[in-house]
Design an enzyme around this catalytic site. Structure first.
Site, mmCIF file in Angstrom:
data_model
loop_
_atom_site.group_PDB
_atom_site.id
_atom_site.type_symbol
_atom_site.label_atom_id
_atom_site.label_comp_id
_atom_site.label_asym_id
_atom_site.label_seq_id
_atom_site.Cartn_x
_atom_site.Cartn_y
_atom_site.Cartn_z
ATOM 1 N N LEU A 304 -52.167 -71.915 -44.048
ATOM 2 C CA LEU A 304 -51.789 -72.663 -42.823
ATOM 3 C C LEU A 304 -52.900 -72.901 -41.955
ATOM 4 C CD1 LEU A 304 -48.960 -73.827 -41.483
ATOM 5 C CD2 LEU A 304 -48.389 -71.807 -40.597
ATOM 6 N N GLN A 307 -54.862 -75.152 -43.079
ATOM 7 C CA GLN A 307 -54.651 -76.456 -43.014
ATOM 8 C C GLN A 307 -54.743 -76.922 -41.986
ATOM 9 O OE1 GLN A 307 -54.063 -78.957 -45.808
ATOM 10 N NE2 GLN A 307 -53.409 -80.014 -44.080
ATOM 11 N N GLU A 308 -54.445 -76.362 -40.853
ATOM 12 C CA GLU A 308 -54.373 -77.021 -39.681
ATOM 13 C C GLU A 308 -55.703 -77.750 -38.653
ATOM 14 O OE1 GLU A 308 -51.039 -77.934 -37.462
ATOM 15 O OE2 GLU A 308 -50.241 -77.439 -39.239
ATOM 16 N N SER A 309 -56.458 -76.104 -39.105
ATOM 17 C CA SER A 309 -57.668 -76.729 -38.096
ATOM 18 C C SER A 309 -58.871 -76.479 -38.596
ATOM 19 C CB SER A 309 -57.596 -75.240 -37.302
ATOM 20 O OG SER A 309 -58.570 -74.369 -37.961
#
Length: 475
Positions: A304, A307-309
């Protein structure tokens, strides 16, 4: 019996490591599953059918479907692991298991009874990315293709060899598709013939693999039962499979294990693998601490965060979300995160936020669909997710199933749907892509990184308690 086993051995030439398989002498002929009190299944470790998650738990397309069959029959399922397809099928012939489920394409030359199809497979020749694609068989002149003996791909290539005399076929002792593809990726084999699903799974961790030739042959994967199994268990299985098709159990399991593979291109996979080595080690302890606090597998949280950063603790988006887990300032405040750019605080806060979103979904949304919907809500906000679930219900779709929801979420950008919702329009298609990417990253991490068993009481920062979950957020 001896003649039958010789046929099996001739069609499936495979080896095993000493001690890697149960000895047949250890197994007596198995009684009817009701008398035995269990359904005994021969299988092999394989990424498509039976895999270990590293935490003592097993999963896989065939594993999960067989567990549901056991529930249908009212008996537990006992999996007996063998190193290759040969021995799983031999165990069926000897009457020492009730069936074999090893992700093997149906081959009617074998003296077995096959269930109706579980999924379709087509076959390809795989090379490394520096191999050009070709469309004619004569391009195989002088090449060596490694293939599992007895597979339909091997049958076809034996015919090709009659037309292309300089084609070399290699039937390795250890013929598991995953092993052959790994050897190919390491440069130890020239070409490998396999099915497209095994190729896609291998490409998740070996992006230097590519399809160079499509074989004009296809088959179906089924379970193998004894040759005389025409009634009894075979009839029970067919009734179960008919129900699994009607209620979309088969479709959901196919999507769970195969629906997201190959969504990442080779560049994305290569970059991710490099950052697992370069960036993940410094943040792994924080993800593991977050698992200890939330109960969520640290590898899912790491997926997660990537995917975000891309595991950049200083990441900032145009909309103002910041940090490793890309939290809004309001969400961070509610969670007690003082500094969004501190990687540990961001990871712990983002993990808690994800846990809250997952908890807000109704109880009838089961795992793993529950986590995938929560991942989409991490991007959209729970208000939009609830709106999408309402749309799905009105359309007669199953709003507890990620398979149905990922078809509905993109509709939220259309005015005719968005105008009916309090939350308004949303980039639902983008949320689907993000959730599917997380699934891929998680799969890769599960295969490369070990599970974590947390201590009973983690020490360190205690995030501020919130009486209720933060409001929906883009973070």
């Amino acid at each position: 019996m001896r003649a039958i086993l010789i046929i099996i051995a001739a069609l499936f030439v495979a080896g095993c490591e000493p001690g890697a398989t149960p000895r047949f002498a250890d197994f007596h002929p198995v009684a009817d599953y009701r008398s035995a009190g269990e359904l005994r299944v021969a299988t092999r470790v394989d990424p498509a059918s039976y895999r270990s998650n590293g935490d003592g738990k097993a999963s896989g397309f065939d594993h999960d479907l067989l567990q549901k069959l056991g529930e249908h029959l009212g008996v537990p399922v006992r999996f007996v692991l063998f190193p290759d397809a040969t021995r799983t099928l031999e165990a069926v012939i000897r009457g020492q298991v009730h069936l074999a489920a090893a992700g093997v394409g149906r081959n009617d030359r074998l003296p077995l009874t096959w269930t109706s199809p579980l999924r379709e497979v087509d076959y390809v020749i795989v090379g490394r990315s520096d191999n050009p694609e070709f469309i004619e068989e004569r391009a195989l002149v002088g090449r060596t293709v490694s293939v599992r003996h007895g597979s339909l791909a091997a049958d076809y290539l034996n015919q090709v060899r009659k037309r292309v005399s300089d084609l070399n076929l290699h039937f390795p002792a250890n013929a598991a598709d995953a092993h052959l593809l790994d050897e190919l990726a390491q440069g130890r084999l020239d070409l490998v013939a396999t099915d497209r699903v095994h190729f896609a799974l291998a490409a998740q961790t070996s992006p230097n693999l590519s399809v160079v030739f499509d074989l004009p042959v296809s088959s179906t994967v089924g379970w193998a039962l004894p040759p005389d199994a025409k009634n009894g268990l075979a009839t029970e299985i067919e009734a179960f499979l008919a129900g699994a098709r009607t209620d979309d159990t088969l479709a959901r399991l196919s999507d769970r294990y195969f629906g997201h593979i190959r969504r990442l291109d080779d560049t994305a996979v290569t970059t991710f693998l490099a950052r697992i080595q370069a960036r993940l080690p410094r943040y792994r302890p924080h993800f593991q601490e977050a698992q200890a606090r939330t109960g969520i597998d640290w590898r899912f949280l790491a997926a997660l965060a990537y995917q975000e950063s891309h595991w950049d603790p200083l990441a900032t988006s145009w909309s103002g979300v910041r940090g490793m887990m890309m939290l809004t300032s309001e969400t961070a405040d509610r969670l007690g995160v003082r500094d969004r750019l501190d990687p540990r605080e961001s990871i712990l806060g983002g993990a808690r936020y994800f846990a809250m979103l997952r908890e807000q979904l109704p109880d009838n949304v089961r795992e793993p669909d529950r986590s995938w919907m929560a991942a989409a809500a991490y991007n959209l906000g729970m208000g939009h997710m609830n709106g999408a679930r309402t749309i799905a219900q009105r359309m007669g779709k199953n709003n507890t199933s990620w398979l149905d929801m990922k078809a509905v979420l993109p509709l939220m950008s259309r005015p005719e749907y968005a105008n009916r919702l309090k939350a308004g329009a949303a980039r639902g298609g983008e949320a689907v892509i993000m959730a599917e990417n997380i699934r891929n990253y998680h799969d890769i991490l599960v295969r490369l990184e070990g599970a974590y068993v947390p201590p009973l009481q983690p020490a360190g920062l205690k995030l501020g308690a919130a009486a209720k979950a933060p409001p929906p957020s883009d973070g």
